[in-house]
Each structure stands twice: as C-alpha cells, then as structure tokens.
Write a protein that holds these residues in place. Structure first.
Motif: not given
Length: 277
Positions: A152-165
């Motif tokens: 939901t919009d109430q919860f925000q996951l923290s993305k690991t910097p550079g992980l997708k790349q």
C-alpha cells in the motif's frame, strides 16, 4: 578472494528476498502489533516487551535460534552439523545436558509445526504469539495482512542504492535466481515496488526454507547445469540459505551488519547487499 571477485567468477547467483533485496524491518513491528491485538488486554504489554527483548537479543529466543513450540524453548543448533548444543526454557532456564540428549538426538530436522528456525525478523512475532497462546491461524491471518500492507501507499520500501543497475549488468553474463519462502503474487508485487521485476531468470517461490533449501538449490543447479562451486547463495538468513549452501559446496554471501563467529572458506560476510555488488 574478495566478495566482488566471488560474484564476478560465479555463473549462478541465488538471492533471497526479504532482508536481502530490501533490508527494511518496520513491517516486522507492524506484524507484531497485529498479533498483539489478539491477546487479552492484561497481556498486551508483556507481549510487546517480550518481542522487543527478542529483537534486541535480550531473550533466549532470538534470531539464529530455533523455537521449539512444543516445549516453549529456545534451541541452539550448530548450523553446519545440525546438532543441538543447548536448550533454554522461554524464561531462561538451561536444560540439563542429559535432557537435551534425550530430546534431541542426531541431526535436527526443521519443520513449520514444532521446530521453527528463527532466521529473520518474521519469526520473532510468531514465536511471541505461540508463547502467549495464539493459534497458527492467527499468525497466518496477521502475516497476510502485513503482506497486504506492504504493497500500500502507507508502506515504502527502501531501495538498495545501485542494486537495479548491478542486477542488470550481472544478468547479461550470469543466471540470476530468486529463492524465497514468500508466495508468488507477493513476490511479484514486491519486485515491482522495488523496480526489480523482470531481472531474474527464475522465481522460485514458496521455497519452504530451511526444510527444503538443499532440494530447491539442487533443482536450480540442475536446471541451469551449474556445478555447486560455480554458484553463490546470497541472503540474510544463515539457517535458511547460507549454511545449506555451504554444506552443498556453494559459496555464500551472508548479509549481516553484526559480527558473527562462523568461519568458513567459502563464506563472505557483508553488512548490506550494496557492499557485495
């Protein structure tokens, strides 16, 4: 050989999801609050205090232990031999050696009914709930409600910097597999939220780790025709994905911000996934 060299030389990378591709922990507290609502009012504070002590390592039941529901006890297991080395009651009383031998002879076999591997933060609210008399149906309903909350919009996951790349780069020359206990639809939603959907060659969901970790990993090796020494298991749960991988001959990267005492030639410890990729 450093961690980055291990990654570079591997042909197959097997990732965990929770605590690995994202490292947030607030959802564990949310899960526990849902469970707390189901105990009588006079027990609510004790319920939360017990969970907090577990989380902070100030309780016999904590991450790295096994919770014995039947005996309401904390079981210490050598993850490399699966031998029980110590048992303590929920209130902290150590079992006599003879009682330990009588109750736990040979290798410990994990299950999801009595012997629960407390490998990550999901299981601390569960163990607390079992001690305070809730049913497994309660934990399942609250777990599913937490998973729903996490998208939901109430919860925000923290993305690991550079992980997708990093995964996009690695995908061009290696096989990337996700092996998780989470259900398929939850996994798809979480990967989309993390902007990592479409990056894995194979999603292996409902993995039943640690009970079936080795079977699942062997099936993955067979599918991609990879030898164990050419594969790396990456995760934050030593019981679920690190020890089984090492026992099979894989290399392993353990995500753990705290100091650990395990030493193995194929084991590498990093505080966050960003340090490995």
């Amino acid at each position: 050989m450093d961690v980055k060299q291990i990654i570079d030389e591997a042909k197959l990378l097997i990732f965990d999801l929770d605590g690995t591709l994202y490292e947030d922990t607030d959802h564990f507290d949310y899960y526990c609050r849902l469970l707390q609502k189901r105990v009588p009012d006079e027990k609510k504070q004790a319920f939360w205090d017990t969970y907090e002590n577990m989380k902070n390592g100030n309780h016999p039941v904590t991450i790295g232990k096994v919770y014995d529901i039947q005996n309401d006890a904390s079981v210490t297991v050598d993850p490399m031999t699966l031998q029980v080395t110590k048992v303590m009651s929920f209130n902290g009383q150590e079992w006599p050696e003879e009682k330990v031998k009588d109750e736990f002879s040979g290798e410990l076999v994990y299950d999801f009914d009595r012997l629960i591997a407390i490998g990550d933060g999901w299981w601390l609210p569960y163990a607390t709930a079992m001690h305070f008399g809730l049913k497994q149906a309660d934990t399942w309903e609250c777990y599913n409600a937490t998973k729903e909350y996490m998208v939901t919009d109430q919860f925000q996951l923290s993305k690991t910097p550079g992980l997708k790349q990093a995964l996009e780069r690695l995908r061009e020359e290696k096989k990337l597999v996700l092996l998780t206990n989470s259900e398929k639809e939850d996994v798809k939603r979480l990967l989309k939220e993390l902007n990592l959907d479409g990056l894995f060659h194979r999603l292996c969901t409902e993995g039943e780790k640690p009970l079936k970790t080795r079977d699942k990993m062997q099936a993955i090796l067979d599918e991609f025709e990879i030898q164990p020494h050419e594969a790396v298991s990456i995760g934050d749960n030593f019981i679920n994905e690190i020890a089984p991988a090492l026992l099979m001959g894989l290399k392993a990267i353990y995500i753990q911000p705290n100091r650990i005492e395990v030493d193995h030639e194929n084991l590498h410890v990093v505080p966050t996934l960003a340090n490995a990729l």
